[in-house]
Design a protein around this motif. Sequence first.
Motif, mmCIF file in Angstrom:
data_model
loop_
_atom_site.group_PDB
_atom_site.id
_atom_site.type_symbol
_atom_site.label_atom_id
_atom_site.label_comp_id
_atom_site.label_asym_id
_atom_site.label_seq_id
_atom_site.Cartn_x
_atom_site.Cartn_y
_atom_site.Cartn_z
ATOM 1 N N GLY A 27 -59.675 -19.453 23.878
ATOM 2 C CA GLY A 27 -59.098 -19.944 25.123
ATOM 3 C C GLY A 27 -59.838 -21.141 25.682
ATOM 4 O O GLY A 27 -59.216 -22.095 26.183
ATOM 5 N N ARG A 38 -58.364 -25.152 26.002
ATOM 6 C CA ARG A 38 -58.341 -25.876 27.273
ATOM 7 C C ARG A 38 -59.205 -27.137 27.219
ATOM 8 O O ARG A 38 -58.861 -28.142 27.845
ATOM 9 C CB ARG A 38 -58.754 -24.932 28.403
ATOM 10 N N ALA A 42 -58.768 -26.722 34.237
ATOM 11 C CA ALA A 42 -58.382 -25.473 33.594
ATOM 12 C C ALA A 42 -59.514 -24.880 32.761
ATOM 13 O O ALA A 42 -59.581 -23.667 32.580
ATOM 14 C CB ALA A 42 -57.146 -25.683 32.722
ATOM 15 N N GLU A 58 -61.690 -23.040 35.299
ATOM 16 C CA GLU A 58 -60.915 -21.921 35.828
ATOM 17 C C GLU A 58 -60.843 -20.784 34.808
ATOM 18 O O GLU A 58 -61.003 -19.610 35.148
ATOM 19 C CB GLU A 58 -59.518 -22.387 36.207
ATOM 20 N N TYR A 59 -60.625 -21.141 33.546
ATOM 21 C CA TYR A 59 -60.547 -20.120 32.502
ATOM 22 C C TYR A 59 -61.911 -19.476 32.285
ATOM 23 O O TYR A 59 -62.011 -18.251 32.130
ATOM 24 C CB TYR A 59 -60.039 -20.736 31.201
ATOM 25 N N LYS A 69 -62.585 -16.803 34.871
ATOM 26 C CA LYS A 69 -61.468 -15.908 35.182
ATOM 27 C C LYS A 69 -61.878 -14.446 35.328
ATOM 28 O O LYS A 69 -61.224 -13.683 36.057
ATOM 29 C CB LYS A 69 -60.381 -16.038 34.109
#
Length: 271
Positions: free
Chosen positions: A143, A147, A155, A158-159, A162
């Motif tokens: 992931g 990104r 992002a 943010e990821y 998370k």
Amino acid sequence: MSHTVISHDGASIAYDREGEGPPVVLVGGAFQFRAFDPATKQLATHLAKRGYTVVNYDRRGRGESAHDVPMGLHETLADLRAIVAELQRIHELGEGVALFGNSSGGAIALAAAAHGLPVTAMVAFEVPIGTEQGSDGAQFLTGIRERVAGDDPDAVVEYFMKDMPREWLEQAKGSPSWPLMVRIGPSLEADAESLAWAQSAPHAELLGSIEAPTLVLVGEQTLDEMAPAADAIVAAMPNAERGTVPAVQHSWQPEEMAARIADFLDEHVPR
């Protein structure tokens, strides 16, 4: 005074060095670098006063170190080897260096020792490894890489955040620090890769060859997953022990942490 060392691929890695004595290298976790992390700079000064040569460096992709370079775990470990080689050039290392790894920096430090970095002793604080041979670390790394390769820099951060307490992300996005966090987002690949590495085989297979005395710390008030992770690391290593330090919500005080590290190194690092 800032110094630089050139890594295996030509990347410039910036660091501070203070104090005299056995060398200790501080390995920062996610988002940590010298201009953004006053607590670690204070930690370095307190450790130096206890009689150690302390190296606090900007990992690649952060601060004054190179940015437009590959930023995976392989490169990050090579940077540590370059720092150790430079210390050997200017300072008689003896058996090697001590490491302090904070959070995911602890996973990087463990990987460095497992891959042959000469380590005299190690202290790690709240290393957020997942369950043994779980798949979540590899999924998380995928992931992050997706990104980083995308066109939304926000992002990435943010990821990465998370699974942290929601208010941490909200506070970060509302602070003046957010643009800096986004700028270093690509460097989070090494943090994610170190956590994926920690699940890539049985813990004993990954960590069992690390003979250096190791102290695995958790805070007195910690996140739920940190204590089981610390127990798993200790169980996999031949000379590791578990300890606590005054810390709340993954955050420690420099003077108290320095004292805990120095007390352990005083017992295990030859002078």
